[in-house]
Write a protein that holds these residues in place. Structure first.
Motif, PDB file in Angstrom:
ATOM      1  N   CYS A 477       6.375  15.467  -5.604  1.00  0.00           N
ATOM      2  CA  CYS A 477       5.212  15.179  -6.438  1.00  0.00           C
ATOM      3  C   CYS A 477       5.668  15.149  -7.889  1.00  0.00           C
ATOM      4  CB  CYS A 477       4.123  16.231  -6.235  1.00  0.00           C
ATOM      5  SG  CYS A 477       2.548  15.837  -7.038  1.00  0.00           S
ATOM      6  N   CYS A 478       5.176  14.169  -8.653  1.00  0.00           N
ATOM      7  CA  CYS A 478       5.627  14.061 -10.050  1.00  0.00           C
ATOM      8  C   CYS A 478       4.492  13.557 -10.920  1.00  0.00           C
ATOM      9  CB  CYS A 478       6.834  13.128 -10.163  1.00  0.00           C
ATOM     10  SG  CYS A 478       6.459  11.386  -9.861  1.00  0.00           S
ATOM     11  N   ARG A 575     -11.135  22.975 -23.105  1.00  0.00           N
ATOM     12  CA  ARG A 575     -10.661  21.601 -22.955  1.00  0.00           C
ATOM     13  C   ARG A 575     -10.416  21.290 -21.488  1.00  0.00           C
ATOM     14  NH1 ARG A 575      -5.495  19.394 -22.984  1.00  0.00           N
ATOM     15  NH2 ARG A 575      -4.623  21.439 -23.466  1.00  0.00           N
ATOM     16  N   GLU A 576     -10.960  20.189 -21.031  1.00  0.00           N
ATOM     17  CA  GLU A 576     -10.775  19.766 -19.645  1.00  0.00           C
ATOM     18  C   GLU A 576      -9.437  19.044 -19.518  1.00  0.00           C
ATOM     19  OE1 GLU A 576     -13.909  17.854 -16.791  1.00  0.00           O
ATOM     20  OE2 GLU A 576     -12.875  16.236 -17.846  1.00  0.00           O
ATOM     21  N   LEU A 577      -8.764  19.265 -18.405  1.00  0.00           N
ATOM     22  CA  LEU A 577      -7.463  18.648 -18.154  1.00  0.00           C
ATOM     23  C   LEU A 577      -7.602  17.585 -17.076  1.00  0.00           C
ATOM     24  CD1 LEU A 577      -4.340  18.486 -18.306  1.00  0.00           C
ATOM     25  CD2 LEU A 577      -4.296  20.292 -16.572  1.00  0.00           C
ATOM     26  N   ARG A 578      -7.067  16.399 -17.341  1.00  0.00           N
ATOM     27  CA  ARG A 578      -7.023  15.313 -16.364  1.00  0.00           C
ATOM     28  C   ARG A 578      -5.579  14.821 -16.251  1.00  0.00           C
ATOM     29  NH1 ARG A 578     -11.822  12.686 -14.839  1.00  0.00           N
ATOM     30  NH2 ARG A 578     -13.692  13.621 -15.765  1.00  0.00           N
ATOM     31  N   LEU A 579      -5.110  14.746 -15.030  1.00  0.00           N
ATOM     32  CA  LEU A 579      -3.737  14.327 -14.778  1.00  0.00           C
ATOM     33  C   LEU A 579      -3.711  13.282 -13.681  1.00  0.00           C
ATOM     34  CD1 LEU A 579      -1.702  17.675 -14.663  1.00  0.00           C
ATOM     35  CD2 LEU A 579      -1.665  15.964 -16.463  1.00  0.00           C
ATOM     36  N   SER A 580      -2.733  12.392 -13.759  1.00  0.00           N
ATOM     37  CA  SER A 580      -2.424  11.455 -12.685  1.00  0.00           C
ATOM     38  C   SER A 580      -1.064  11.832 -12.120  1.00  0.00           C
ATOM     39  CB  SER A 580      -2.410  10.009 -13.190  1.00  0.00           C
ATOM     40  OG  SER A 580      -3.708   9.582 -13.530  1.00  0.00           O
ATOM     41  N   LEU A 581      -1.040  12.238 -10.872  1.00  0.00           N
ATOM     42  CA  LEU A 581       0.183  12.620 -10.190  1.00  0.00           C
ATOM     43  C   LEU A 581       0.489  11.602  -9.099  1.00  0.00           C
ATOM     44  CD1 LEU A 581      -0.480  16.452  -9.715  1.00  0.00           C
ATOM     45  CD2 LEU A 581       0.761  15.351 -11.569  1.00  0.00           C
ATOM     46  N   TRP A 582       1.759  11.499  -8.763  1.00  0.00           N
ATOM     47  CA  TRP A 582       2.185  10.651  -7.657  1.00  0.00           C
ATOM     48  C   TRP A 582       2.851  11.525  -6.609  1.00  0.00           C
ATOM     49  CZ3 TRP A 582       1.181   5.658  -6.555  1.00  0.00           C
ATOM     50  CH2 TRP A 582       0.635   4.872  -7.574  1.00  0.00           C
ATOM     51  N   HIS A 583       2.388  11.379  -5.367  1.00  0.00           N
ATOM     52  CA  HIS A 583       2.995  12.093  -4.247  1.00  0.00           C
ATOM     53  C   HIS A 583       3.795  11.103  -3.420  1.00  0.00           C
ATOM     54  CE1 HIS A 583       3.097  13.753  -0.092  1.00  0.00           C
ATOM     55  NE2 HIS A 583       3.475  14.822  -0.761  1.00  0.00           N
ATOM     56  N   LEU A 584       5.083  11.398  -3.207  1.00  0.00           N
ATOM     57  CA  LEU A 584       5.995  10.521  -2.481  1.00  0.00           C
ATOM     58  C   LEU A 584       6.514  11.255  -1.249  1.00  0.00           C
ATOM     59  CD1 LEU A 584       6.027   9.477  -5.517  1.00  0.00           C
ATOM     60  CD2 LEU A 584       8.265   8.521  -4.998  1.00  0.00           C
ATOM     61  N   ASN A 585       6.366  10.613  -0.119  1.00  0.00           N
ATOM     62  CA  ASN A 585       6.839  11.166   1.143  1.00  0.00           C
ATOM     63  C   ASN A 585       7.841  10.181   1.735  1.00  0.00           C
ATOM     64  OD1 ASN A 585       7.254  12.319   3.650  1.00  0.00           O
ATOM     65  ND2 ASN A 585       5.102  12.777   4.003  1.00  0.00           N
ATOM     66  N   GLY A 586       9.117  10.580   1.774  1.00  0.00           N
ATOM     67  CA  GLY A 586      10.159   9.689   2.245  1.00  0.00           C
ATOM     68  C   GLY A 586      10.274   9.584   3.749  1.00  0.00           C
ATOM     69  N   LEU A 587       9.558  10.436   4.513  1.00  0.00           N
ATOM     70  CA  LEU A 587       9.660  10.403   5.971  1.00  0.00           C
ATOM     71  C   LEU A 587       9.017   9.130   6.492  1.00  0.00           C
ATOM     72  CD1 LEU A 587      10.504  11.858   8.558  1.00  0.00           C
ATOM     73  CD2 LEU A 587       8.272  12.981   8.558  1.00  0.00           C
ATOM     74  N   ALA A 588       9.787   8.348   7.220  1.00  0.00           N
ATOM     75  CA  ALA A 588       9.294   7.074   7.737  1.00  0.00           C
ATOM     76  C   ALA A 588       8.242   7.327   8.804  1.00  0.00           C
ATOM     77  CB  ALA A 588      10.452   6.260   8.314  1.00  0.00           C
ATOM     78  N   LYS A 589       7.073   6.765   8.588  1.00  0.00           N
ATOM     79  CA  LYS A 589       5.998   6.858   9.567  1.00  0.00           C
ATOM     80  C   LYS A 589       5.117   5.626   9.418  1.00  0.00           C
ATOM     81  CE  LYS A 589       4.615  10.785   7.990  1.00  0.00           C
ATOM     82  NZ  LYS A 589       3.840  12.035   7.820  1.00  0.00           N
ATOM     83  N   ARG A 590       4.412   5.313  10.471  1.00  0.00           N
ATOM     84  CA  ARG A 590       3.535   4.153  10.416  1.00  0.00           C
ATOM     85  C   ARG A 590       2.369   4.450   9.483  1.00  0.00           C
ATOM     86  NH1 ARG A 590       5.288   0.469  13.712  1.00  0.00           N
ATOM     87  NH2 ARG A 590       6.511   1.025  15.551  1.00  0.00           N
ATOM     88  N   ALA A 591       2.139   3.522   8.562  1.00  0.00           N
ATOM     89  CA  ALA A 591       1.122   3.738   7.539  1.00  0.00           C
ATOM     90  C   ALA A 591      -0.264   3.657   8.149  1.00  0.00           C
ATOM     91  CB  ALA A 591       1.261   2.694   6.430  1.00  0.00           C
ATOM     92  N   PRO A 592      -1.110   4.671   7.924  1.00  0.00           N
ATOM     93  CA  PRO A 592      -2.501   4.577   8.381  1.00  0.00           C
ATOM     94  C   PRO A 592      -3.273   3.571   7.552  1.00  0.00           C
ATOM     95  CG  PRO A 592      -2.180   6.562   7.097  1.00  0.00           C
ATOM     96  CD  PRO A 592      -0.824   5.935   7.262  1.00  0.00           C
ATOM     97  N   ALA A 593      -4.460   3.282   7.991  1.00  0.00           N
ATOM     98  CA  ALA A 593      -5.281   2.303   7.284  1.00  0.00           C
ATOM     99  C   ALA A 593      -5.512   2.756   5.853  1.00  0.00           C
ATOM    100  CB  ALA A 593      -6.626   2.136   8.010  1.00  0.00           C
ATOM    101  N   GLY A 594      -5.244   1.860   4.921  1.00  0.00           N
ATOM    102  CA  GLY A 594      -5.453   2.147   3.511  1.00  0.00           C
ATOM    103  C   GLY A 594      -4.247   2.667   2.784  1.00  0.00           C
ATOM    104  N   ALA A 595      -3.280   3.215   3.490  1.00  0.00           N
ATOM    105  CA  ALA A 595      -2.078   3.733   2.835  1.00  0.00           C
ATOM    106  C   ALA A 595      -1.151   2.588   2.492  1.00  0.00           C
ATOM    107  CB  ALA A 595      -1.368   4.735   3.735  1.00  0.00           C
ATOM    108  N   VAL A 596      -0.359   2.777   1.438  1.00  0.00           N
ATOM    109  CA  VAL A 596       0.572   1.752   1.000  1.00  0.00           C
ATOM    110  C   VAL A 596       1.972   2.297   1.122  1.00  0.00           C
ATOM    111  CG1 VAL A 596       1.302   0.268  -0.891  1.00  0.00           C
ATOM    112  CG2 VAL A 596      -1.121   0.763  -0.570  1.00  0.00           C
TER     113      VAL A 596
END
Length: 690
Positions: A477-478, A575-596
């Motif tokens: 996650c980054c 002060r309210e905090l808002r962040l955009s994080l990216w979660h990356l999973n390298g394990l190969a699996k079939r993408a469910p509906a909606g996942a990219v």
């Protein structure tokens, strides 16, 4: 093993030892001929003869040019006399051995590698060990192959000795390895699923995932992937692009930028494990007869597409398998350097072809173990119970990486604990933790389940990248913006009160050896000095009147003195905090509906690929009773409704409380160990940390 502990250096400059002279004492056993590979002996003999031939040709040229100045008629015979003298000296010094083992580093971190120094150019091998020689040079320039191999030996390259390979293999897989686990680790390379970039942000992020084909090696791949993202997102210690955290486009990278970042991540890992003094890298040996079909790939002579290259590696998986200590000694060569820039170049040019093989992940693990100093140094880092039990780094029966592997990759020490510092539990026993600041952090689901507590060093790394641990898998996650960490003052993710409390907590925990949330009153002055906080004697006496100082009482009084009240109404606390994080999973699996997935694949029928999900994180201010407004309640309800819709889209069911808790709560719980009160949402399928 190469001279034992008596010959290790103890001074500041004793990093590299001189080769021991055999026999050094009557009680010391000289190495036997069967301890060394016959091919290595033949190779050295050919090199010695080529060097001798070159020296003779140069001597003949010099005699021809200076014939008019020579006064002694016996002068042309001098090179032959020198050659005979070197032959006699070689016979005296090298019997009955072929080459010494050289000890690198010092103390318990000595690594034995067969790195015999090249024989002087004027020396020739003895007649009793003569073998077919390489073609003699045809001019004044030396043989190019000889120069390349001599340069490799000069920089610390060589095959692992049988003793070292056995120790390393047993450390990784155990003395009774599981054949299926070893086979699985021989089918996992280090590479990406496809070309860099993508049509949208999600596919561009997924293209940065290191592809994991099956469970097990994620403890090596996830930390390496996290360091790769650190170099891509924050080159030269700065964010790559401004405005990313406010909804900007995810940056696109080229294939060459990914490759350079991977080399830097690999070099950083080895350099850290080598205490910023050296690094050791492992690669497959192109001279091994078993690897003849892929030798051109190992030398960088690639003339095919990446897909065809992977097909070649897949067909050669059985011959590249490091299934035993003998195979490890026969198929792997190592190289040690003492400069980080040289280590980066070595990782980019020499190691990169081997990483694409089926043993790429295993080579990374072997490299970081050797950089640390081998089995003995890793044993000094681990808990004594694990060492006595002979617990391997790759656990049975599923072949997963132990937490020690993740600790070694992230901190440079083979530790399985995640708290700060070492804890003395009495009786001369210490539990080793994280010694200091790290570049990439670590968060785990187990902390939300109260199984452990991750320390401040791993929660607040220098760069906003974390390895995310679950019960059975590691992902990454980054953030694309700098946060409040070890290298950032006043980061955007923490208000003034939070930063002040974090500073107090680090100083308090450094004196709380038992981890119980209390210290003795005698430790209070040192805590105040580390926190740069002044407290009156009356306050000190009040805090310690019961014989101990509790963390809750201490932080409450410290905040009052600094102008922060307990309700959190001090400076910048609302002060309210808002962040955009990216979660990356390298394990190969079939993408469910909606996942990219990588490459933009969205259909459930697409081939298994890594996935990436953008997570919107909102941390509301610390409210007091009665201060929650209608707008805040609406925000919470909107986040819950968005997550419920994502859950319903993922499993085809109607949104409900149970489905919401099961599908989306794991990553949310992990993030709340870093940002309490955090609320998470995403579009499409929920991110998976398993």
């Amino acid at each position: 093993r190469g001279g034992g502990g008596a010959g290790r250096g103890t001074g500041a400059g004793a990093g590299v030892m001189e080769p021991p002279k055999w026999p050094a004492s009557p009680g010391r056993r000289a190495p036997r001929d069967d301890d060394f590979d016959a091919r290595e002996r033949a190779r050295r003999q050919r090199e010695h003869r080529a060097a001798a031939a070159e020296a003779r040709m140069r001597a003949m040229q010099q005699r021809h040019e200076g014939a008019a100045q020579m006064q002694q008629p016996q002068q042309p015979q001098q090179p032959q006399q020198q050659q005979q003298q070197h032959q006699q000296q070689e016979q005296r010094e090298e019997q009955p051995r072929v080459g010494p083992q050289k000890l690198h580093s010092e103390g318990p971190r000595a690594v034995a590698m067969d790195t015999s120094p090249p024989v002087p150019a004027s020396a020739a091998p003895t007649e009793s060990r003569r073998a077919p020689a390489d073609p003699a040079p045809t001019g004044g320039a030396p043989n190019a192959g000889f120069v390349a191999r001599a340069l490799a030996r000069a920089t610390g390259s060589g095959e692992l000795g049988h003793g070292t390979s056995t120790e390393i293999f047993n450390l990784v897989f155990g003395t009774e390895p599981n054949a299926s686990i070893v086979s699985a680790w021989s089918c996992q390379g280090v590479g990406f699923a496809g070309p860099a970039g993508g049509e949208d942000d999600a596919s561009a992020a997924a293209s940065l995932c290191l592809l994991q084909k099956h469970g097990g090696p994620c403890g090596v791949l996830a930390p390496l992937n996290a360091l790769l993202l650190r170099h891509l997102m924050f080159p030269a210690g700065r964010p790559r692009a401004a405005g990313l955290h406010t909804g900007g486009e995810f940056p696109r990278f080229t294939d060459s930028e990914r490759a350079v970042a991977l080399a830097r991540a690999l070099a950083d890992t080895m350099w850290r494990a080598g205490s910023a003094e050296r690094g050791v890298l492992c690669a497959l040996n192109p001279e091994a007869p078993e690897l003849a079909d892929v030798a051109h790939l190992l030398r960088g002579e690639v003339t095919c597409s990446p897909e065809d290259e992977l097909a070649v590696w897949d067909s050669a998986a059985s011959t590249c398998a490091l299934s035993s200590p003998e195979a490890l000694a026969r198929l792997v060569v190592v190289r040690e350097v003492h400069s980080l820039p040289e280590l980066v170049q070595l990782a980019a040019r020499w190691v990169a072809p081997s990483l694409r093989s089926g043993v790429g992940a295993l080579l990374v693990l072997l490299s970081v173990v050797l950089s640390r100093g081998g089995a003995e140094a890793c044993a000094s880092d681990r808990d004594p119970e694990d060492v006595r039990a002979g617990a391997p780094l790759v656990t049975q029966p599923f072949g997963h990486c132990s937490q020690e592997v993740v600790g070694l990759m992230l901190t440079g020490r083979c530790v399985g604990n995640v708290f700060d510092g070492d804890i003395d539990v009495g009786g001369g026993f210490k539990m080793r933790g994280v010694a200091g600041d790290v570049d990439v952090g670590f968060l785990t689901l187990l902390e939300s389940l109260s199984y452990c507590t991750v320390g401040d060093f791993l929660k607040h790394p220098r760069w906003p990248v974390w390895v995310v641990g679950s019960e059975s898998h590691y992902s990454v996650c980054c953030s694309l913006m700098p946060l409040a960490g070890a290298g950032v003052e006043g980061g955007d993710d923490q208000d003034a009160a939070g930063q002040f409390e974090r500073k107090l907590k680090r100083a308090f925990d450094s004196r709380d050896q038992a981890g119980g949330g209390f210290v003795e009153p005698s430790a209070l002055p040192a805590i105040l000095e580390d926190s740069k906080l002044h407290m009156s004697d009356a306050d000190k006496a009040t805090l310690g009147e019961s014989g101990i100082v509790l963390w809750g009482d201490f932080v409450t009084r410290a905040k009052e003195l600094a102008g922060f009240d307990e309700s959190g109404s001090g400076p910048s606390s609302e002060r309210e905090l808002r962040l955009s994080l990216w979660h990356l999973n390298g394990l190969a699996k079939r993408a469910p509906a909606g996942a990219v997935a990588a490459g933009g694949a969205t259909a459930a029928s697409a081939r298994p690929l890594p996935t990436a999900t953008r997570v919107e994180l909102v941390v509301p201010p610390k409210f007091t009773p009665g201060k929650i407004s209608a707008a805040d309640a609406d925000l919470e309800e909107a986040l819950r409704r968005s997550a419920a819709e994502a859950s319903a889209a993922a499993d085809g069911s109607s949104p409900g409380t149970g489905a919401l808790s099961q599908v989306h709560s794991q990553l949310s719980d992990v993030l709340r160990t870093r940002w309490p009160r955090a609320q998470c949402s995403w579009s499409g399928a929920a991110p998976s940390i398993v």
